[in-house]
Enzyme design. Structure first.
Site, mmCIF file in Angstrom:
data_model
loop_
_atom_site.group_PDB
_atom_site.id
_atom_site.type_symbol
_atom_site.label_atom_id
_atom_site.label_comp_id
_atom_site.label_asym_id
_atom_site.label_seq_id
_atom_site.Cartn_x
_atom_site.Cartn_y
_atom_site.Cartn_z
ATOM 1 N N SER A 1 0.827 -1.215 0.000
ATOM 2 C CA SER A 1 0.000 0.000 0.000
ATOM 3 C C SER A 1 0.858 1.262 0.000
ATOM 4 O O SER A 1 0.567 2.216 -0.748
ATOM 5 C CB SER A 1 -0.973 0.002 1.175
ATOM 6 N N HIS B 1 -2.087 -8.845 2.122
ATOM 7 C CA HIS B 1 -1.723 -7.599 2.813
ATOM 8 C C HIS B 1 -2.826 -7.307 3.834
ATOM 9 O O HIS B 1 -3.044 -8.093 4.727
ATOM 10 C CB HIS B 1 -1.538 -6.515 1.742
ATOM 11 N N HIS C 1 5.820 -13.031 7.744
ATOM 12 C CA HIS C 1 5.953 -11.630 7.334
ATOM 13 C C HIS C 1 7.081 -11.502 6.329
ATOM 14 O O HIS C 1 8.057 -12.254 6.383
ATOM 15 C CB HIS C 1 6.233 -10.729 8.541
ATOM 16 N N ARG D 1 3.159 -5.365 17.391
ATOM 17 C CA ARG D 1 1.767 -4.910 17.317
ATOM 18 C C ARG D 1 0.838 -6.049 17.750
ATOM 19 O O ARG D 1 -0.187 -5.827 18.397
ATOM 20 C CB ARG D 1 1.441 -4.415 15.905
ATOM 21 N N ASP E 1 -2.048 -9.024 12.192
ATOM 22 C CA ASP E 1 -3.424 -9.430 11.891
ATOM 23 C C ASP E 1 -3.893 -10.635 12.700
ATOM 24 O O ASP E 1 -5.069 -10.972 12.683
ATOM 25 C CB ASP E 1 -3.547 -9.759 10.398
#
Ligand code: HAX
Length: 425
Positions: free
Chosen positions: A233, A263, A309, A318, A364
């Site tokens: 992105s 993504h 990743h 995160r 995620d």
């Protein structure tokens, strides 16, 4: 007190001067090379971009302007946007000036809702968001000023204007899409005085008697705000902006990339995986059951969503922040418990399989379970939340790239025939 505009106006001339000297003095120094594997491997690891808003270290994860994301988890999204752009956290007055700016610019043009209503009722919420951003292009100050003739050194100013206008409206649009797309009733008018995160949480309209969901939104918007410059992105947004396309074109393009399952869409797939696990085992599986299920998933040729990743080689900090949130606010929730268990079991399975370079969870892997806990059960919406946050990073990067006079992106491609000849030499 300084405003964001004033702060950047103070900083940028020196930064430009330094960069010019840096390039001039080192113009032909080699900092990266490209192997054939990288050529066919999505340019993984090739150093070919500058991004100063944040870096992702393979053993540490996201670092925003020198501050590991784990140290920023108590901040607000507005503070993060300031930090991304200036490298500093704002003082109280400066933060208030930014919040006032956003408040002043709040309010979505009516035609955005008309366009969204005209879209097919089963449109993906990401297609709706990206369309909404694009349709607002006519508001672009950058395009107006460019058409009227503007000095190159001033390009960043209308980019900042456009970015502030976008950031002031995107949460309202995103919340409107949620209510419209999932039949949640009429849109709720913004309350910009609440600040970006709490206002967004409010407009989504989920019950939040204790304010925990607003707290989750604050954390969510902080954690997803940026992830250096080479991800799909950010890089798509940068490439489009480099043609001097304005912020609306660039952001819409970047978010189209975020909508892909490898993504940003991965968060919707992660929760689907967790719920599938729950359904299959009628609750939280035993360790053995989960291990077998992970193997079955891999053996059927599928990936384990939320794990692996392109850059990281450790547990994403995160993910750690979301895990801490879940442990504090919903430790008894079975869906969250499955997320915790997957974290205990799956990395070893992936290591044993030996394919994924990073067997650890990414951002995620946990976020969906928390959203689900608060009643946001429409997975297809999750990437929109991600987008509201990532808009800050994409905008900040674009403003800074304008400020340093980033030229149009144009790497050289070669044909396979050319390559075959080149490797023979
Ligand atoms: N489960 C199973 N296999 C995996 C895997 C996973 N979670 N992660 C990587 N692999 C496999 C790859 O499919 C690849 O297999 P092939 O050689 O057969 O093609 C191999 O391991 C090597 O891949 P890699 O170099 O480790 O990973 P990439 O850099 O190519 O891809 C991805 C990184 C995140 C896309 C990948 O790990 C993946 O597909 N993960 C699952 C989806 C996911 O969680 N995506 C979200 C990423 C975070 C993000 O960007 N959010 O926006």
């Amino acid at each position: 007190m300084v405003t964001l505009h004033e702060k950047l106006a103070q900083q940028l001339p020196k930064i430009r001067e330094e960069l010019r000297a840096l390039v001039k003095e080192n113009a032909s120094k080699v900092i990266s090379e490209v192997t054939v594997e990288q050529l066919f491997g999505g340019m993984r690891g090739v150093k070919g971009l500058i991004c100063d808003t944040s870096v992702v270290e393979l053993d540490q994860g996201l670092i925003i302007r020198g501050r590991p994301i784990g140290e920023l988890t108590e901040r607000t999204p507005e503070e993060i946007f300031w930090l991304l752009l200036t490298g500093e956290l704002p003082d109280k007055e400066s933060l208030k000036s930014l919040q006032d700016e956003l408040k002043k610019r709040s309010g979505t043009p009516g035609y955005v809702w008309d366009v969204l209503k005209a879209m097919p009722a089963d449109s993906h919420p990401m297609a709706m968001l990206d369309t909404a951003v694009l349709v607002m292009e006519k508001e672009s100050q950058f395009r107006k000023r460019y058409d009227a003739g503007m000095k190159k050194d001033e390009y960043w100013m209308p980019m900042l204007e456009d970015s502030l206008n976008i950031l002031a409206t995107v949460p309202e649009i995103a919340a409107g899409i949620y209510r419209m797309r999932f039949n949640k009733g009429p849109r709720l008018a913004p309350k910009p005085e609440l600040g970006m995160a709490a206002n967004y949480a409010y407009m989504l309209g989920l019950p939040d008697p204790k304010g925990d969901f607003a707290e989750l939104m604050r954390l969510y918007l902080v954690l997803h705000s940026d992830h250096e410059g080479g991800n799909v992105s950010a890089f798509s947004g940068h490439t489009v902006a480099s043609a001097l396309s304005d912020m609306y074109y660039a952001l819409s393009a970047g978010l189209n990339g975020l909508a892909g399952p490898l993504h940003g869409l991965a968060n919707q797939e992660c929760l689907a995986f967790v719920l599938e696990t729950q359904k299959k085992f009628n609750g939280v599986p035993t360790d053995e059951q989960l291990k077998q299920f992970a193997w079955d998933t891999l053996n059927s040729g599928k990936v384990i969503p939320g794990y692996g990743h392109a850059v990281l080689r450790v547990t994403d900090p995160r993910f750690t922040a979301f895990l801490a949130f879940g442990k504090k606010y919903c430790p008894q929730d079975p869906v969250f418990q499955i997320v915790e268990k997957i974290f205990r079991i799956v990395p070893d399975v992936l290591k044993e399989q030996g394919k994924a370079k990073d067997p650890w969870p990414n951002v995620d892997a946990a976020s969906g379970s928390l959203l689900y806990h608060y009643g946001m059960t429409e997975f297809a919406y999750y990437t929109v939340l991600f987008s509201v946050s990532r808009a800050m990073g994409i905008c900040a990067q674009a403003i800074l790239n304008r400020a340093i006079g980033s030229p149009i992106v144009r790497p050289k491609s070669v044909s396979t025939e050319w390559l075959k000849k080149a490797v023979k030499k």
